[in-house]
Write an enzyme that holds these catalytic residues in place. Structure first.
Site, mmCIF file in Angstrom:
data_model
loop_
_atom_site.group_PDB
_atom_site.id
_atom_site.type_symbol
_atom_site.label_atom_id
_atom_site.label_comp_id
_atom_site.label_asym_id
_atom_site.label_seq_id
_atom_site.Cartn_x
_atom_site.Cartn_y
_atom_site.Cartn_z
ATOM 1 N N ASP A 93 -2.785 -7.405 30.845
ATOM 2 C CA ASP A 93 -3.489 -8.959 30.931
ATOM 3 C C ASP A 93 -4.810 -9.018 29.732
ATOM 4 O OD1 ASP A 93 -2.002 -9.414 33.130
ATOM 5 O OD2 ASP A 93 -3.218 -8.665 34.473
ATOM 6 N N LYS A 118 25.193 11.596 5.182
ATOM 7 C CA LYS A 118 25.643 9.994 5.023
ATOM 8 C C LYS A 118 25.991 9.921 6.337
ATOM 9 C CE LYS A 118 27.634 6.632 2.368
ATOM 10 N NZ LYS A 118 28.156 5.847 3.563
HETATM 11 S S1 IVH Z 1 20.343 5.530 0.850
HETATM 12 C C1 IVH Z 1 19.251 2.553 -2.229
HETATM 13 N N1 IVH Z 1 20.667 7.494 2.440
HETATM 14 O O1 IVH Z 1 25.109 4.247 3.362
HETATM 15 C C2 IVH Z 1 19.950 3.557 -1.279
HETATM 16 N N2 IVH Z 1 22.236 5.411 2.696
HETATM 17 O O2 IVH Z 1 27.144 3.265 1.202
HETATM 18 C C3 IVH Z 1 20.773 2.923 -0.397
HETATM 19 N N3 IVH Z 1 23.744 5.361 4.414
HETATM 20 O O3 IVH Z 1 24.201 0.835 3.173
HETATM 21 C C4 IVH Z 1 21.277 3.670 0.758
HETATM 22 N N4 IVH Z 1 23.187 7.439 5.183
HETATM 23 O O4 IVH Z 1 23.599 2.346 5.379
HETATM 24 C C5 IVH Z 1 21.243 6.109 2.230
HETATM 25 N N5 IVH Z 1 21.056 9.209 3.976
HETATM 26 C C6 IVH Z 1 21.610 7.834 3.744
HETATM 27 C C7 IVH Z 1 22.544 7.299 4.133
HETATM 28 C C8 IVH Z 1 22.848 6.108 3.722
HETATM 29 C C9 IVH Z 1 24.062 6.413 5.387
HETATM 30 C C10 IVH Z 1 24.568 4.247 4.607
HETATM 31 C C11 IVH Z 1 23.577 2.957 4.402
HETATM 32 C C12 IVH Z 1 23.887 2.329 3.240
HETATM 33 C C13 IVH Z 1 25.456 2.885 2.923
HETATM 34 C C14 IVH Z 1 25.681 2.888 1.418
#
Ligand code: IVH
Length: 672
Positions: free
Chosen positions: A38, A119
């Site tokens: 609040d 990744k």
């Molecule tokens: S760095 C400028 N790090 O992968 C740097 N991306 O293929 C761009 N992704 O759209 C991304 N794990 O969604 C980065 N450890 C990681 C990642 C990662 C997954 C995905 C992210 C990006 C896509 C690119």
């Protein structure tokens, strides 16, 4: 005038209250007493009273007893969300490392330090904290614009609403990946199957679908988690020196970071970390499709810069394509925009390369015959990352009872006769746009980014519009009203308004985009551009005889006939007239005006490699508006070749022909 300090306090209070509302109404886990709540609420109310210009309908003071839902507003990312270049083997990685050395002018024996990460295979998000309070979360979208999913991201328990510590920057935008745990995914599907509900295809789709729910109560019950891996934008009170320290800082502020990270000195160490993770992959409770290596030093990152849509300082080392056995349970036939009938194998679902594969295109009957695929066969299926899955071969030793596949005589969608085109390996449905499938594919092509670029008009929407008889030809899109759209499933008034705006914005286009959007057979982007350049007006193209069309070097008899047939068809004429009457326009002023100033007048230019400063389309526009012409192949008629990163065989050919070759940077500076 209202001071910035007061403004900031108002914005902050709104955030804090939105976060508390969410904890109270959605998560059932309030973190403050009613009294504390609040006090904050009253402070905001009195500030809004005192400064009425700051009143806002979305303020928590105006939405008492609910959560502020700004679901799916489009947000523009201040810094675009980029993608990554991929490498599949050691050689590709060594080439990447070599490029890094060259660009940084480092001797190759001086190793670069890379920050290695997993990744994650989920849905990319951007999350903004202001003064330590979660302010906004958005999906990646097309990298430039995403959707506001703040209401849903707040349901992820490991995501802090407020940062911890006292040294976080005033403004912090972080990038990460939302994922569904594999155990949660399997559990959810087991229950869904039992209750005869829809099952998720794979954890990645499940994550992005969950984030795009209108009701955060649904998202709350999905087993989602998030890992962050980088920064989008940050206020100047925090200056990162290298990537791994930045990530350490995020961790200290309470942000979820994956524990599997490694600082590698040189690419060999990256590969060693890859081997380690590759072995561990099966024991992780989330999907990964490879590793990412990022140059650790921020100064070096800055020097390396970007190539078109990806940074030069990072690379994704993807896991190899996976192959698994499955059984062909049946073959169905899909009908495309031009009526081409494509066989698609329905296989026993297999989880492979991070997705459950159920349908595999066989491209055409020739491929099906060549691989001798029959219903009932055991086949080996391959998929790598986002690549389209394929049937590699039939395991003939396992063949027992199998059934040959035959092309049906009539279209499975509309019942029209299917004809084989003698000169092609393709069978076509003769139903034209009376066939639902052809109609939908035609409309999808018309609205696509490289055609009329109608933002927000996805496949599902087009299907609904067609099935409700609201559109059957492209011109009818421009007649749609807000109230018609509002009556559709899952369509809020605000989204309907956005679509109407997109439709209206798309009316300003270019002649080549317009021509491409018409879907004339064999008229792709380059051909559309050639037509615009040669004939300069739609009238010119419409009136051109076959002979006049054949005068254009790139046009052969088949394309000339396709163009002529298209423009002599009455229904196409009507569609074009209606589109123009609805306000679809383009301008070709630089082709007519200031002719003597056109720096590329009459020049035939070929583009090759990845351009850094502009997209292919922008480069084509750049050339066109300076009076030049883009050609897709190198020949003696080419005036010069513009090269981006990794130029291919065109460079070799241009060198053989002794043509002028110019890199992108010099090209722009000479002709800008
Ligand atoms: S760095 C400028 N790090 O992968 C740097 N991306 O293929 C761009 N992704 O759209 C991304 N794990 O969604 C980065 N450890 C990681 C990642 C990662 C997954 C995905 C992210 C990006 C896509 C690119």
């Amino acid at each position: 005038m209202i001071e910035d300090k007061v403004k900031n306090r108002i914005f902050n209070l709104r955030n804090i209250l939105n976060n508390h509302n969410h904890l109270y109404y959605v998560m059932d886990t309030p973190e403050v007493s009613d009294h504390e709540y609040d006090q904050l609420f009253n402070e905001l109310s009195s500030l809004e009273e005192k400064f009425p210009e700051m009143k806002d309908a979305s303020s928590p003071t105006q939405n008492v007893g609910s959560i502020a839902g700004s679901a799916f507003n489009t947000v523009t990312h201040d810094v675009p969300m980029l993608s990554l270049e991929n490498a599949f083997d050691k050689e590709e990685l060594e080439r990447f490392d070599k490029r890094v050395h060259e660009k940084l002018k480092l001797p190759i024996n001086e190793p670069v330090t890379y920050s290695c990460e997993l990744k994650f295979d989920g849905a990319a998000v951007s999350v903004i904290y202001k003064n330590g309070n979660l302010m906004r979360a958005a999906t990646r979208g097309d990298g430039k614009k995403g959707e506001d999913i703040t209401h849903n991201i707040r349901t992820i328990e490991s995501l802090p609403m407020t940062l911890t510590g006292d040294d976080f920057p005033e403004y912090l935008e972080i990038r990460g990946e939302v994922f569904m745990t594999i155990s949660g995914f399997s559990e959810h599907n087991k229950i869904a199957e039992k209750n005869d509900e829809k099952v998720f295809i794979n954890p990645r789709n499940a994550a992005s679908g969950s984030l795009r729910q209108l009701d955060p109560n649904i998202t709350k019950n999905r087993p989602l988690d998030i890992f962050f891996f980088g920064i989008g934008q940050i206020s100047k009170d925090f200056i990162p020196k290298n990537h791994h320290e930045t990530i350490d800082n995020l961790k200290n502020w309470g942000i979820n970071i994956c524990p599997h990270r490694y600082i590698a000195v040189g690419i060999e160490e990256c590969l060693a970390f890859y081997e380690e993770i590759y072995k561990k992959r099966g024991s992780l409770d989330y999907d990964i499709d490879g590793l990412v290596y990022k140059v650790d030093s921020i100064d070096q990152q800055r020097n390396l810069g970007f190539v078109s849509r990806a940074p030069r300082w990072a690379i994704a080392h993807k896991f190899p394509a996976q192959e698994k056995y499955s059984i062909v349970e049946g073959v169905h036939f899909q009908v495309g925009r031009t009526g081409a009938v494509t066989p698609v194998a329905k296989i026993k679902p297999v989880f492979i390369g991070g997705a459950t594969i159920q349908n595999v295109t066989l491209h055409n009957m020739d491929e099906l015959k060549r691989k001798d695929i029959r219903i009932g066969d055991t086949v080996s299926v391959r998929r790598a990352g986002d690549v389209i899955p394929e049937i590699v071969s039939v395991i003939t030793s396992k063949r027992k009872k199998s059934e040959m596949v035959r092309m049906p005589q009539s279209c499975p969608i509309c019942g029209s006769t299917i004809q084989k085109v003698e000169s092609e390996a393709i069978y076509r449905c003769t139903g034209g746009y009376s066939c639902r499938s052809q109609k939908i594919e035609y409309l999808k092509h018309f609205v696509s980014r490289q055609a009329m670029d109608i933002d927000g008009m996805g496949s599902k929407l087009i299907e609904q519009l067609v099935d409700k008889n609201l559109i059957s030809t492209p011109d009818q899109i421009f007649k749609l009203s807000h109230s018609q759209l509002c009556k559709l499933d899952r369509m809020a008034s605000k989204s309907a308004k956005n679509i109407i705006t997109s439709i209206s914005t798309s009316k300003k286009t270019s002649l080549s985009k317009f021509l491409y959007s018409m879907g004339i057979r064999e008229v792709g982007l380059t051909m559309a551009d050639t037509l615009e350049h040669h004939f300069k007006s739609l009238e010119g193209i419409k009136k051109a005889s076959i002979d006049q069309l054949l005068e254009v070097p790139e046009i052969g008899p088949i394309v000339a006939n396709n163009i002529k047939n298209f423009f002599t068809d009455d229904s196409n004429q009507e569609i074009i007239n209606n589109l123009i009457n609805s306000g679809v326009t383009w301008h070709i002023e630089s082709l007519n005006k200031n002719d003597e100033k056109l720096l590329l007048k009459g020049k035939v230019i070929v583009l090759t490699g990845t351009l850094e400063k502009m997209s292919r389309l922008e480069a084509m526009d750049f050339i066109k508006y300076r009076g030049g012409k883009v050609s897709s192949s190198v020949s003696k008629k080419t005036d010069f070749l513009v090269i981006g990163d990794n130029p291919g065989s065109k460079l070799k050919k241009a060198e053989e022909l002794g043509l002028d070759i110019i890199d992108e940077e010099n090209f722009i500076s000479q002709y800008e």
